[in-house]
Design a protein around this motif. Sequence first.
Motif, PDB file in Angstrom:
ATOM      1  N   LYS A 148      32.813  71.669  43.762  1.00 38.01           N
ATOM      2  CA  LYS A 148      33.427  71.270  45.042  1.00 38.01           C
ATOM      3  C   LYS A 148      33.618  69.764  45.182  1.00 38.01           C
ATOM      4  CE  LYS A 148      31.887  75.434  47.274  1.00 38.01           C
ATOM      5  NZ  LYS A 148      31.172  76.080  48.326  1.00 38.01           N
TER       6      LYS A 148
ATOM      7  N   SER B 109      38.018  83.828  45.414  1.00 36.10           N
ATOM      8  CA  SER B 109      36.908  82.969  45.001  1.00 36.10           C
ATOM      9  C   SER B 109      37.390  81.521  45.015  1.00 36.10           C
ATOM     10  CB  SER B 109      36.443  83.344  43.596  1.00 36.10           C
ATOM     11  OG  SER B 109      37.470  83.049  42.656  1.00 36.10           O
ATOM     12  N   PRO B 110      36.457  80.578  44.972  1.00 36.83           N
ATOM     13  CA  PRO B 110      36.880  79.174  44.858  1.00 36.83           C
ATOM     14  C   PRO B 110      37.735  78.923  43.605  1.00 36.83           C
ATOM     15  CG  PRO B 110      34.602  79.280  45.560  1.00 36.83           C
ATOM     16  CD  PRO B 110      35.012  80.694  45.202  1.00 36.83           C
TER      17      PRO B 110
ATOM     18  N   HIS C 160      41.250  80.104  44.286  1.00 42.76           N
ATOM     19  CA  HIS C 160      41.872  79.169  45.233  1.00 42.76           C
ATOM     20  C   HIS C 160      42.313  77.900  44.495  1.00 42.76           C
ATOM     21  CE1 HIS C 160      42.685  77.022  48.940  1.00 42.76           C
ATOM     22  NE2 HIS C 160      41.970  76.027  48.463  1.00 42.76           N
TER      23      HIS C 160
END
Length: 188
Positions: free
Chosen positions: A120, A149-150, A153
Amino acid sequence: MLRFPGHGRPHPDDIVIAPLDLPGHVDEALAVQAVAFGLGPDEVAVRRQIVLRHMTFPGARAFGATAKGRLAGFVYGMPNDRTHWWSTVVEPYLRARGNDDWLDDSFVITELHVHPRYQKHGIGRALITTITDGADQPRSILSAIDAESPARHLYRSLGYQDLARQVRFPSADKPYAVMGAPLPLLRR
């Protein structure tokens, strides 16, 4: 170098993205993948042999993100070849959707993993854009677990679109999606 906010995270100047001698750092890379992807020792041992074999393929290359001399994330990939195992598994799914031409003249992202401590903060984005910026192919393909999910994305934000969904790999419990994007990847 990437810059990070504080909050007990790595110091802003500690992350460096650079080419990675993946065969020379395979155990360190797989330790990152094991934590990020939840792999056990038996699966790591199998993947070790796969990574070492992949890195002998023409055009295979890797980049790493290091923090204070330790690997925080890595990506590797290669020009796609329809005779490789991954391509033979995904080809029927792509063909059913009229997308099997994506297997030609594409750079495949084989693995992309960032240690959870460093997620992140843009490291995954930096790794995938760095490796694809050097590709000779006009597009890129990859597979990701077929769930919101991240990771999915991130891929969508870079221009990847679903080419096939519910792809079943023989050794995987969960279905995958195959995604493709024109190169260069989108930037923010």
